[in-house]
Scaffold this active site. Structure first.
Site, PDB file in Angstrom:
ATOM      1  CB  SER A 173       7.956   7.408  -1.925  1.00 20.82           C
ATOM      2  OG  SER A 173       7.895   8.668  -1.485  1.00 20.82           O
ATOM      3  CE1 TYR A 177       7.311   5.884   1.688  1.00 22.02           C
ATOM      4  CE2 TYR A 177       6.055   4.589   2.348  1.00 22.02           C
ATOM      5  CZ  TYR A 177       6.467   5.179   1.610  1.00 22.02           C
ATOM      6  OH  TYR A 177       5.045   5.468   0.386  1.00 22.02           O
TER       7      TYR A 177
HETATM    8  C1  GCO Z   1       4.796  10.132   4.614  1.00 25.85           C
HETATM    9  C2  GCO Z   1       3.596   9.835   3.402  1.00 25.85           C
HETATM   10  C3  GCO Z   1       4.686   9.723   2.511  1.00 25.85           C
HETATM   11  C4  GCO Z   1       3.472   9.673   1.315  1.00 25.85           C
HETATM   12  C5  GCO Z   1       4.912   9.430  -0.217  1.00 25.85           C
HETATM   13  C6  GCO Z   1       4.946  10.363  -0.338  1.00 25.85           C
HETATM   14  O1  GCO Z   1       4.741   9.687   5.893  1.00 25.85           O
HETATM   15  O2  GCO Z   1       5.340  11.227   4.374  1.00 25.85           O
HETATM   16  O3  GCO Z   1       3.433   8.263   4.037  1.00 25.85           O
HETATM   17  O4  GCO Z   1       5.402   8.639   2.088  1.00 25.85           O
HETATM   18  O5  GCO Z   1       2.427   8.119   1.273  1.00 25.85           O
HETATM   19  O6  GCO Z   1       5.539   8.601  -0.491  1.00 25.85           O
HETATM   20  O7  GCO Z   1       5.712  10.190  -2.411  1.00 25.85           O
END
Ligand code: GCO
Length: 255
Positions: A146, A159
């Site tokens: 990401s 994440y």
């Molecule tokens: C968020 C998004 C990101 C995108 C992606 C960006 O909440 O900022 O979900 O995580 O999905 O990963 O590269």
């Protein structure tokens, strides 16, 4: 046409591929000639995705399992073994999002994201690599990162930690598996129009921020990630290892 990108004769397992980016990866690899194995936890969603791909003339089969459950992953690969299905290409795409300020984030929510977005790549990657090494004909592992593999955004800490880990897990896998002819790389999608991002797309402020923050001035589309997945799944990338390719409209490259 060059056979450099031809995946005919190869079988690919894509985790989390019943919809979104995972489905786009599966479709892209199928269009390049691969047989594809569709995975998600939801049996019905897997069956629907398989039907969609077969309706387009592709060789697809379903393999529902929970990527965070080590026993379920082992059983899934045992089932493939029993069917004589050999995975040449693994795309560790399964992932979830949980948005909350860290000071309000429950440990259980943190753990769930880490388990699904990072640990699963270890669990599934290990099962696939053991077999690739034993077969002695190499293979491809693609982990999905990401923009947050490189830069952080507030309120998506687990994440971000997981996706940063994914970038380095790919390099750790390359360090151990390259000698067996296995290439392990990462794809780093930018902000892509997927179900996971629906809330962001529908938020005018966030939508404007995404468009102002990348020189292409728009969200990406899932199909725009297919070519990078085919490249990293094909002979064309046999000397590419431990890399991360950002498919982000130029976001990370331009101030
Ligand atoms: C968020 C998004 C990101 C995108 C992606 C960006 O909440 O900022 O979900 O995580 O999905 O990963 O590269």
């Amino acid at each position: 046409m060059s056979t450099l990108f031809d995946l005919t004769g190869r079988t690919a397992l894509i985790t989390g591929s019943a919809r979104g980016l995972g489905y786009a990866f599966a479709l892209g690899l199928a269009e390049a000639g691969a047989k594809v194995v569709i995975n998600a936890r939801n049996v019905e969603q897997v069956a629907q995705a398989v039907d969609q791909l077969r309706a387009q003339g592709h060789d697809a089969r379903g393999l529902p399992f929970d990527v965070t459950d080590e026993a379920a992953v082992a059983a899934a690969f045992a089932a493939l073994d029993a069917q004589g299905v050999e995975i040449d290409i693994l795309i560790n795409n399964a992932g979830i999002q949980h948005r909350a300020p860290m000071v309000e984030l429950a440990l259980a929510d943190w753990q769930r994201v880490i388990d699904t977005n990072l640990t699963s790549a270890f669990i599934v990657g290990k099962e696939a690599a053991k077999r690739m090494i034993a077969r002695g004909r190499g293979g491809k592992v693609i982990n999905i990162g990401s923009l947050t593999s490189e830069a952080a955004r507030a309120t998506v800490a687990p994440y971000t930690a997981a996706k940063g880990g994914i970038k380095m897990l790919s390099r750790a896998m390359a360090a151990e598996w390259a000698q067996f002819g296995i290439q392990v790389n990462t794809i780093g999608p930018g902000y892509i129009q997927t179900d996971m991002n629906t809330a962001l797309i529908n938020n005018p402020t966030f939508d404007a921020w995404v468009k102002a923050s990348n020189p292409t001035q728009r969200w990406g589309k899932p199909e725009e990630l297919m070519g990078t997945a085919v490249f990293l799944s094909s002979r064309a990338s046999d000397y590419v290892n431990g890399q991360i390719i950002y498919v982000d409209g130029g976001w990370l490259s331009v101030l």
